[in-house]
Design a protein around this motif. Structure first.
Motif, PDB file in Angstrom:
ATOM      1  N   LEU A 170       7.296  -4.193   9.018  1.00 26.16           N
ATOM      2  CA  LEU A 170       6.415  -5.050   8.228  1.00 26.16           C
ATOM      3  C   LEU A 170       6.169  -4.361   6.889  1.00 26.16           C
ATOM      4  O   LEU A 170       5.441  -3.374   6.800  1.00 26.16           O
ATOM      5  CB  LEU A 170       5.100  -5.268   8.979  1.00 26.16           C
ATOM      6  CG  LEU A 170       4.082  -6.236   8.355  1.00 26.16           C
ATOM      7  CD1 LEU A 170       4.692  -7.619   8.184  1.00 26.16           C
ATOM      8  CD2 LEU A 170       2.835  -6.326   9.223  1.00 26.16           C
ATOM      9  N   ARG A 174       5.161  -8.438   2.796  1.00 26.30           N
ATOM     10  CA  ARG A 174       4.805  -9.301   3.925  1.00 26.30           C
ATOM     11  C   ARG A 174       3.333  -9.107   4.300  1.00 26.30           C
ATOM     12  O   ARG A 174       2.649 -10.061   4.661  1.00 26.30           O
ATOM     13  CB  ARG A 174       5.715  -8.986   5.120  1.00 26.30           C
ATOM     14  CG  ARG A 174       5.462  -9.846   6.361  1.00 26.30           C
ATOM     15  CD  ARG A 174       5.704 -11.308   6.072  1.00 26.30           C
ATOM     16  NE  ARG A 174       7.053 -11.581   5.671  1.00 26.30           N
ATOM     17  CZ  ARG A 174       8.045 -11.800   6.540  1.00 26.30           C
ATOM     18  NH1 ARG A 174       7.816 -11.767   7.833  1.00 26.30           N
ATOM     19  NH2 ARG A 174       9.256 -12.050   6.105  1.00 26.30           N
ATOM     20  N   GLU A 177       1.226 -11.162   2.032  1.00 24.74           N
ATOM     21  CA  GLU A 177       1.290 -12.572   2.414  1.00 24.74           C
ATOM     22  C   GLU A 177       0.411 -12.843   3.634  1.00 24.74           C
ATOM     23  O   GLU A 177      -0.354 -13.816   3.659  1.00 24.74           O
ATOM     24  CB  GLU A 177       2.739 -12.965   2.715  1.00 24.74           C
ATOM     25  CG  GLU A 177       3.661 -12.909   1.505  1.00 24.74           C
ATOM     26  CD  GLU A 177       5.113 -13.154   1.877  1.00 24.74           C
ATOM     27  OE1 GLU A 177       5.400 -13.293   3.095  1.00 24.74           O
ATOM     28  OE2 GLU A 177       5.964 -13.194   0.972  1.00 24.74           O
ATOM     29  N   TYR A 178       0.516 -11.988   4.628  1.00 23.85           N
ATOM     30  CA  TYR A 178      -0.277 -12.155   5.848  1.00 23.85           C
ATOM     31  C   TYR A 178      -1.774 -12.039   5.555  1.00 23.85           C
ATOM     32  O   TYR A 178      -2.590 -12.798   6.089  1.00 23.85           O
ATOM     33  CB  TYR A 178       0.129 -11.107   6.889  1.00 23.85           C
ATOM     34  CG  TYR A 178       1.415 -11.417   7.612  1.00 23.85           C
ATOM     35  CD1 TYR A 178       2.015 -12.663   7.523  1.00 23.85           C
ATOM     36  CD2 TYR A 178       2.028 -10.448   8.422  1.00 23.85           C
ATOM     37  CE1 TYR A 178       3.197 -12.934   8.199  1.00 23.85           C
ATOM     38  CE2 TYR A 178       3.206 -10.725   9.094  1.00 23.85           C
ATOM     39  CZ  TYR A 178       3.786 -11.964   8.981  1.00 23.85           C
ATOM     40  OH  TYR A 178       4.948 -12.235   9.656  1.00 23.85           O
ATOM     41  N   SER A 203      -3.776 -15.349  16.300  1.00 26.56           N
ATOM     42  CA  SER A 203      -2.318 -15.293  16.135  1.00 26.56           C
ATOM     43  C   SER A 203      -1.685 -16.672  16.237  1.00 26.56           C
ATOM     44  O   SER A 203      -0.818 -17.039  15.442  1.00 26.56           O
ATOM     45  CB  SER A 203      -1.721 -14.356  17.192  1.00 26.56           C
ATOM     46  OG  SER A 203      -0.313 -14.386  17.156  1.00 26.56           O
ATOM     47  N   ILE A 208       1.095 -15.984  13.102  1.00 29.93           N
ATOM     48  CA  ILE A 208       1.500 -14.607  12.787  1.00 29.93           C
ATOM     49  C   ILE A 208       1.489 -13.809  14.084  1.00 29.93           C
ATOM     50  O   ILE A 208       0.519 -13.879  14.836  1.00 29.93           O
ATOM     51  CB  ILE A 208       0.528 -13.963  11.773  1.00 29.93           C
ATOM     52  CG1 ILE A 208       0.561 -14.736  10.451  1.00 29.93           C
ATOM     53  CG2 ILE A 208       0.892 -12.498  11.530  1.00 29.93           C
ATOM     54  CD1 ILE A 208      -0.440 -14.227   9.419  1.00 29.93           C
ATOM     55  N   HIS A 212       1.657  -7.832  14.340  1.00 29.41           N
ATOM     56  CA  HIS A 212       1.593  -7.771  12.879  1.00 29.41           C
ATOM     57  C   HIS A 212       0.149  -7.843  12.389  1.00 29.41           C
ATOM     58  O   HIS A 212      -0.218  -7.161  11.426  1.00 29.41           O
ATOM     59  CB  HIS A 212       2.414  -8.913  12.279  1.00 29.41           C
ATOM     60  CG  HIS A 212       3.891  -8.662  12.315  1.00 29.41           C
ATOM     61  ND1 HIS A 212       4.817  -9.609  11.918  1.00 29.41           N
ATOM     62  CD2 HIS A 212       4.599  -7.578  12.708  1.00 29.41           C
ATOM     63  CE1 HIS A 212       6.037  -9.109  12.062  1.00 29.41           C
ATOM     64  NE2 HIS A 212       5.926  -7.882  12.547  1.00 29.41           N
ATOM     65  N   ILE A 213      -0.663  -8.665  13.041  1.00 29.95           N
ATOM     66  CA  ILE A 213      -2.086  -8.728  12.675  1.00 29.95           C
ATOM     67  C   ILE A 213      -2.755  -7.387  12.941  1.00 29.95           C
ATOM     68  O   ILE A 213      -3.526  -6.878  12.119  1.00 29.95           O
ATOM     69  CB  ILE A 213      -2.793  -9.850  13.451  1.00 29.95           C
ATOM     70  CG1 ILE A 213      -2.211 -11.220  13.073  1.00 29.95           C
ATOM     71  CG2 ILE A 213      -4.293  -9.827  13.169  1.00 29.95           C
ATOM     72  CD1 ILE A 213      -2.815 -12.372  13.850  1.00 29.95           C
TER      73      ILE A 213
END
Length: 293
Positions: A170, A174, A177-178, A203, A208, A212-213
């Motif tokens: 990640l 990115r 963006e998240y 999520s 997402i 990644h969170i």
């Protein structure tokens, strides 16, 4: 008690009520039977109903507890150990009850009767529980006596997380963006006002991946999911406290902002503002400038 340290005596009494109630009924039935006032058939019927009432209780309570534990984030080593202990106990008890019910079904198919006594299974579990609790106590003492071990545990967890993050690939773009997506969604939906909100829920709604969170929160904000959510809740509470003409008691305010208990609300509020909600409101009413820490 793991999720909310302050549990009222009324709540404890409510959950313990079946114990004295059924104990009283047991002695009344026994005395009545010995005096000839209660027939053996009544005793058999009562025992049958009592057994199935207990079976239902031994299934529902662990399932509800398990659901609560899955939504609770353990932040310190002792809480992690306690959560692990409770999860093992719950799984063992549910497995025993599933095995017992399967035995009842086979017994009924073979004999046409449903009076198989299941109590050997939970009693067997209770013996194992004592061993598990003793082991937990020893591990807890070991953590408190050896402070470096706490650092070692945290370092191990951090190392594992870092390895997972390296594999996730990640990048910063990115992440930006998240972060924009999550921030925008939080402001628009106010999902943090839902008391049972979980990482899985967020999520799914923002599309997402969970890991990644978690990586975003850890690397960008140095916090876990629940701290992230609770900070939004506290900001909501601050807005309500500052709103003219809105007079909520602290418990109602806690629930309105997504907290499940007054104690956790007070704890997070003081951690962020340096004041309790009551003290914060008092200073606002007195027009004293308040600086959030």
């Amino acid at each position: 008690m793991l999720i909310s340290p302050e549990v009222s005596r009324r709540t404890i009494a409510l959950h313990m009520a079946p114990l004295p109630l059924f104990t009283l009924v047991f002695f009344v039935n026994s005395f009545g039977y010995l005096r000839g006032a209660i027939s053996p058939r009544f005793i058999d019927t009562y025992s049958y109903i009592y057994q199935w009432f207990s079976i239902v209780s031994l299934i529902i309570y662990p399932m509800v507890s398990w659901r609560l534990l899955k939504k609770h984030a353990a932040d310190d080593p002792t809480a992690v150990l306690k959560k692990k202990l409770l999860t093992v106990i719950i799984r063992m008890l549910l497995s025993a009850m599933a095995l017992g019910l399967a035995g009842v079904a086979v017994y009924y198919l073979k004999t046409g009767r449903s009076d198989l006594n299941l109590w050997i299974l939970p009693y067997g579990c209770f013996i194992v529980f004592l061993v598990l609790i003793l082991r937990y106590k020893m591990e807890t003492v070991n953590i408190f006596r050896n402070t470096p071990e706490i650092s070692s545990t945290n370092a191990t967890v951090e190392l594992t997380i870092n390895k997972q993050y390296k594999k996730s690939a990640l990048d910063e773009k990115r992440m930006d963006e998240y972060e924009a997506v999550i921030r925008g969604f939080m402001e628009k939906s106010k999902i943090y006002l839902e008391p049972e909100i979980s990482l899985e829920d967020l999520s799914e709604r923002v599309a997402i991946p969970k890991h990644h969170i978690t990586q975003l929160l850890s690397e960008r904000f140095n916090k876990n999911f629940y701290t992230f959510i609770n900070e939004y809740r506290i900001q909501e509470a601050i807005s309500k406290l500052k709103a003219p003409g809105l007079d909520l008691n602290i418990l109602s305010l806690a629930y309105d902002c997504g907290f499940n208990s007054k104690s956790s609300f007070n704890s997070y509020f003081k951690k962020i503002t340096g004041l309790t909600p009551s003290a914060y409101r008092k200073e606002i009413q007195q027009n004293i400038p308040v600086t959030i820490q």
